[in-house]
Design an enzyme around this catalytic site. Structure first.
Site, PDB file in Angstrom:
ATOM      1  CG  LEU A 128      85.097  48.815 -38.355  1.00 18.08           C
ATOM      2  CD1 LEU A 128      86.077  48.633 -39.519  1.00 18.08           C
ATOM      3  CD2 LEU A 128      84.037  47.724 -38.379  1.00 18.08           C
ATOM      4  NE  ARG A 159      73.281  48.831 -29.690  1.00 16.58           N
ATOM      5  CZ  ARG A 159      72.982  47.938 -30.644  1.00 16.58           C
ATOM      6  NH1 ARG A 159      73.594  46.764 -30.653  1.00 16.58           N
ATOM      7  NH2 ARG A 159      72.101  48.212 -31.582  1.00 16.58           N
ATOM      8  CD  GLN A 213      79.876  32.012 -29.531  1.00 12.24           C
ATOM      9  OE1 GLN A 213      79.730  31.693 -30.712  1.00 12.24           O
ATOM     10  NE2 GLN A 213      79.085  31.554 -28.560  1.00 12.24           N
ATOM     11  CG  ASP A 232      76.555  40.207 -31.768  1.00 18.90           C
ATOM     12  OD1 ASP A 232      75.945  40.771 -30.846  1.00 18.90           O
ATOM     13  OD2 ASP A 232      77.466  40.754 -32.411  1.00 18.90           O
ATOM     14  CG  HIS A 264      84.067  45.003 -35.989  1.00 25.88           C
ATOM     15  ND1 HIS A 264      83.853  46.055 -35.125  1.00 25.88           N
ATOM     16  CD2 HIS A 264      82.843  44.494 -36.248  1.00 25.88           C
ATOM     17  CE1 HIS A 264      82.564  46.184 -34.881  1.00 25.88           C
ATOM     18  NE2 HIS A 264      81.914  45.241 -35.543  1.00 25.88           N
TER      19      HIS A 264
END
Lengths: 279, 279
Positions: free
Chosen positions: B33, B187, B148, B150, B37
């Site tokens: 997280l 990532r 947003q 993704d 998030h």
């Protein structure tokens, strides 16, 4: 009894019932109701506070060239039967609002959908699982009722509900038959008088197979040969498949075991009928 | 805060909340997280009585050869952050019980899933829609929150929920960025120090495109060329795609209109990063 034609209406009806703490039984149908459907309704009435029946000839489960257009529709009589059976609400949405322009989402159960009828009706079970998933979301039933006549459909829906963690119990009830053995089906209405007589051969052939298995016959190919030869005696009959399959994964079996599903699909004239028994 | 590891547990927790008439907000995540998030959690807390966060690195949304195994996992720290943020329950199921042996059912949004990332990550969005459908059935949220960053995922999930009549509202919240503009992402943890510096180029390039559009530039190919040349100046960068697409159907556009989604995917070293802006 309420006749609900739009999506907002069914959501509101179902929510209302839930708020009152009532349990909801659900019988999804394509209409042209017969005693088989009514047996599902009866069971739902017995097991739930509220029973909702959907009547919707689902276009996406018909392959092109199938009988979507001529599928029997008789909402007036269906509504009468539902009212007499004590149904609380019928949900009969319009195709346009159920699958609005730009509709793109499908639910698919792999593997199970490729066997038996799946081989001959491309996309059929994808259409079935998609419509049922949508209906479950709209109706939010505690329990939904399906007939064993459509054994593959019932198995696929059970698998979908389990895999996707749907909060609904699936009940599969026995096939109802006419006195002469023919499984009740809305498509029987397509048969001419002569074809209707010939159609008895399906259950006769299934029953013969059951007798052979009970006598201890184990050779699948031989039993199927017998079943086929009985059916082929009728001029109007054209066999699509006769198969012994596993009752769980629907994979064809090579040696009789118990339980086993014997399923067949036969054209009687231009009408495709299916039937099955578990032995 | 409850840490729920099994399916029965989350169903019971959610049902309990429902029975008490509480509204449920849901933030599905793969863990690791970050502030992005936490911004979703904050919004959920504000808008609902109960907030549930799922933490599950969903194997079926990773194509073979992708980073499933090395995807960052740190449940201890995630739980700490959730507790601090006032989350009511974390749901972190095990893969085995979430996708038991013989699992077969998938939800697919056609069309939308084939554009942008879908071209390079076969099966990715089918994995996303399937896991989210399952989680929605288990958690039964009133509202679910997505980022947003993704953009394609958010659009596909909105489409799925709408098409399948899921009883849940989807909220898409703005991308959170580091001070230097890099979009927050789990990532980013893969990046070396140098790559982390280079990664700033993604948002720099997007911002440049925005400036060009605001100046009145209409030629899509020219703007994309500029974006690409900015990114290509970084040695560690390898562009996967840079595309202007329609904000609703994600189809590439040939002439700038408003609103438009500018989306890109770029490898920085071995790490695939995505970002986008709506202009």
């Amino acid at each position: 009894m309420k006749l609900i034609r739009n999506i907002k209406g069914i959501v509101a009806f179902s929510r209302q019932a839930r708020l009152k703490g009532k349990s909801i039984g659900f019988v999804p149908t394509m209409g042209a109701l017969h005693m088989g459907h009514l047996s599902l309704i009866k069971k739902s009435k017995k097991e739930n506070d509220i029973t909702i029946v959907s009547i919707f000839v689902n276009p996406i489960q018909f392959a092109s060239g199938e009988d979507l257009k001529r599928y029997p529709r008789d909402l007036k009589n269906d509504a009468l039967l539902c009212r007499k059976s004590g149904v609380d609400a019928i949900f009969c949405p319009q195709v346009k609002s159920f699958y609005p322009q730009g509709y793109k989402t499908y639910v698919q159960v792999e593997g199970l959908s490729d066997h038996l009828c799946g081989r001959f009706r491309p996309g059929h079970f994808r259409g079935v699982t998609t419509v049922v998933a949508k209906l479950f979301n709209l109706v939010s039933p505690d329990t939904a009722y399906f007939g064993q006549k459509d054994a593959q459909q019932a198995l696929i829906i059970q698998k979908m509900a389990e895999d996707l963690n749907m909060p609904v119990k699936i009940r599969v009830l026995p096939t109802l038959r006419h006195k002469d053995g023919l499984a009740m089906s809305s498509r029987n209405a397509y048969l001419t008088k002569e074809e209707r007589r010939d159609a008895r051969v399906l259950y006769q052939a299934l029953s013969c197979a059951r007798a052979l298995v009970r006598q201890g016959k184990k050779n699948v190919a031989q039993i199927i040969q017998q079943v086929k030869s009985i059916i082929n005696k009728k001029k109007s009959a054209r066999i699509q498949y006769v198969l012994f399959v596993d009752t769980q994964d629907l994979e064809p079996i090579s040696r009789i075991k118990s339980p086993v599903l014997l399923a067949l699909s036969v054209y009687i004239g231009k009408t495709r009928l299916i039937d099955n028994i578990v032995i």
